[in-house]
Write an enzyme that holds these catalytic residues in place. Structure first.
Site, PDB file in Angstrom:
ATOM      1  N   LYS A 113     -64.819 140.746   2.750  1.00 33.55           N
ATOM      2  CA  LYS A 113     -65.557 139.538   2.458  1.00 33.55           C
ATOM      3  C   LYS A 113     -66.481 138.307   3.689  1.00 33.55           C
ATOM      4  CE  LYS A 113     -62.505 135.545   0.832  1.00 33.55           C
ATOM      5  NZ  LYS A 113     -63.035 134.509   2.313  1.00 33.55           N
ATOM      6  N   ASP A 169     -61.057 140.136   5.305  1.00 37.61           N
ATOM      7  CA  ASP A 169     -62.395 138.446   6.089  1.00 37.61           C
ATOM      8  C   ASP A 169     -63.275 138.869   7.315  1.00 37.61           C
ATOM      9  OD1 ASP A 169     -62.506 136.503   3.841  1.00 37.61           O
ATOM     10  OD2 ASP A 169     -61.259 135.931   5.517  1.00 37.61           O
ATOM     11  N   GLU A 213     -65.066 128.475  -3.122  1.00 37.90           N
ATOM     12  CA  GLU A 213     -64.503 127.078  -2.982  1.00 37.90           C
ATOM     13  C   GLU A 213     -64.667 126.137  -2.526  1.00 37.90           C
ATOM     14  OE1 GLU A 213     -62.431 128.601   1.073  1.00 37.90           O
ATOM     15  OE2 GLU A 213     -61.484 126.316   1.182  1.00 37.90           O
ATOM     16  N   ASP A 253     -59.585 134.929   6.965  1.00 44.20           N
ATOM     17  CA  ASP A 253     -58.694 134.091   8.344  1.00 44.20           C
ATOM     18  C   ASP A 253     -59.246 133.000   8.375  1.00 44.20           C
ATOM     19  OD1 ASP A 253     -61.271 132.913   7.229  1.00 44.20           O
ATOM     20  OD2 ASP A 253     -62.713 133.293   8.941  1.00 44.20           O
ATOM     21  N   SER A 254     -57.894 132.436   7.204  1.00 44.49           N
ATOM     22  CA  SER A 254     -57.203 131.658   7.525  1.00 44.49           C
ATOM     23  C   SER A 254     -56.297 131.635   8.098  1.00 44.49           C
ATOM     24  CB  SER A 254     -56.949 130.967   5.560  1.00 44.49           C
ATOM     25  OG  SER A 254     -56.333 132.107   5.300  1.00 44.49           O
ATOM     26  N   GLU A 268     -68.745 135.281   4.553  1.00 46.71           N
ATOM     27  CA  GLU A 268     -69.171 133.906   4.412  1.00 46.71           C
ATOM     28  C   GLU A 268     -70.306 133.239   3.930  1.00 46.71           C
ATOM     29  OE1 GLU A 268     -67.340 130.966   6.478  1.00 46.71           O
ATOM     30  OE2 GLU A 268     -64.872 131.343   5.888  1.00 46.71           O
TER      31      GLU A 268
END
Ligand code: KIV
Ligand code: NA
Length: 265
Positions: A112, A84, A181, A45-46, A114
């Site tokens: 993925k 993501d 990260e 999602d960057s 978070e």
């Protein structure tokens, strides 16, 4: 190269061979990255920041993620595709099932998420339903407003211990990969040893099982302030494909990341 699977990664962790991951957002990047031997493609999602030009990853939607995952899947050769779950798209378990379905049907093989121990039930449910997960700990960009900026995480003993526990609890719940990260090198090393599943790092030092970078960062294309953990592999490469090949070679040999790319404490 043979198709990368979860089994491949587990075997690499056990034998100590480092694996590689790069982000991609479109078919051309995916083809370049996978054909040069990258083991995992992350549709991160960057993309909200590097493709859409936003200030954070918070505005990224499921529709965005599905679109880019489809593009990447068309260009991929034999990397494993991870995508993501964007901001608040895993707020409830039911919603996570729906959104994981969309990403898997778009071509993702791992999703993925978070977050820490609060995701254990979600991870267990997904695992039982055949959806592999990667759990992103440490600096979780979707929580930037809560964290008060993009900062190294786990610097004090309490937060370090909490991160170790989170990783163990999530792995026990069925998480297939842990991603760290911006975590101090010694903490990342400890977490990598504490769990039997593969651990990927970014700004987490050389001792995680694998390394990930944002493709635009490692090609030297990102404008503005460059995070410490980034290396521009284009500086000594003739083409983007050569830069990717050098990243893969340097991760395998242990040349990347060097001490200056990590955080000692
Ligand atoms: O979205 C992304 O690119 C990521 C990596 C930085 C790990 O989550
Ligand atoms: Na991300």
């Amino acid at each position: 190269m043979a198709k990368t699977t979860l089994h491949t990664l587990l075997e690499m962790k056990q034998t100590g061979e480092k694996f590689t991951c790069l982000t991609s957002y479109d078919a051309t990047q995916a083809h370049m990255v996978s054909s040069q031997g990258t083991d995992i493609i992350l549709v991160g999602d960057s993309l909200g920041m590097v493709v859409q030009g936003r200030d954070s990853t918070v505005p990224v939607t499921m529709d965005d993620m599905v679109y880019h995952t489809r593009c990447v899947a068309r260009g991929n050769t034999d990397a494993m595709i991870m995508a993501d779950i964007p901001f608040m798209a895993c707020a409830t378990i039911e919603q996570t099932y729906t959104n994981a379905t969309a990403l898997m049907q778009a071509g993702a093989e791992v999703i993925k998420l978070e977050g820490g121990r609060w995701l254990c039930d979600t991870v267990k449910g997904l695992s039982e339903r055949g959806v592999p997960t990667c759990l992103h700990l440490g600096l979780t960009p979707q929580s930037v407003s809560m964290l008060g900026g993009y900062k190294v995480q786990g610097r004090d003993e309490e937060s370090a211990n909490r991160m170790i526990e989170d990783a163990i609890m999530l792995a026990n719940a069925g998480a297939n990969i842990i991603l760290l990260e911006c975590v101090p090198t010694p903490l990342a090393r400890e977490i990598t040893r504490a769990v039997s599943v593969p651990v990927i790092g970014i700004g987490a030092g050389p001792d995680t099982d694998g390394q990930v970078l944002v493709v635009y960062d490692m090609l030297g294309m990102t404008h503005g302030r460059k995070p410490r953990f980034v290396k521009d592999f284009m500086a000594e490469a003739g083409t983007p494909a050569e830069a990717v090949a050098q990243f893969v070679a340097d991760v395998k040999s242990g040349a990347f990341p060097a001490p200056e790319h990590g955080f000692s404490k």
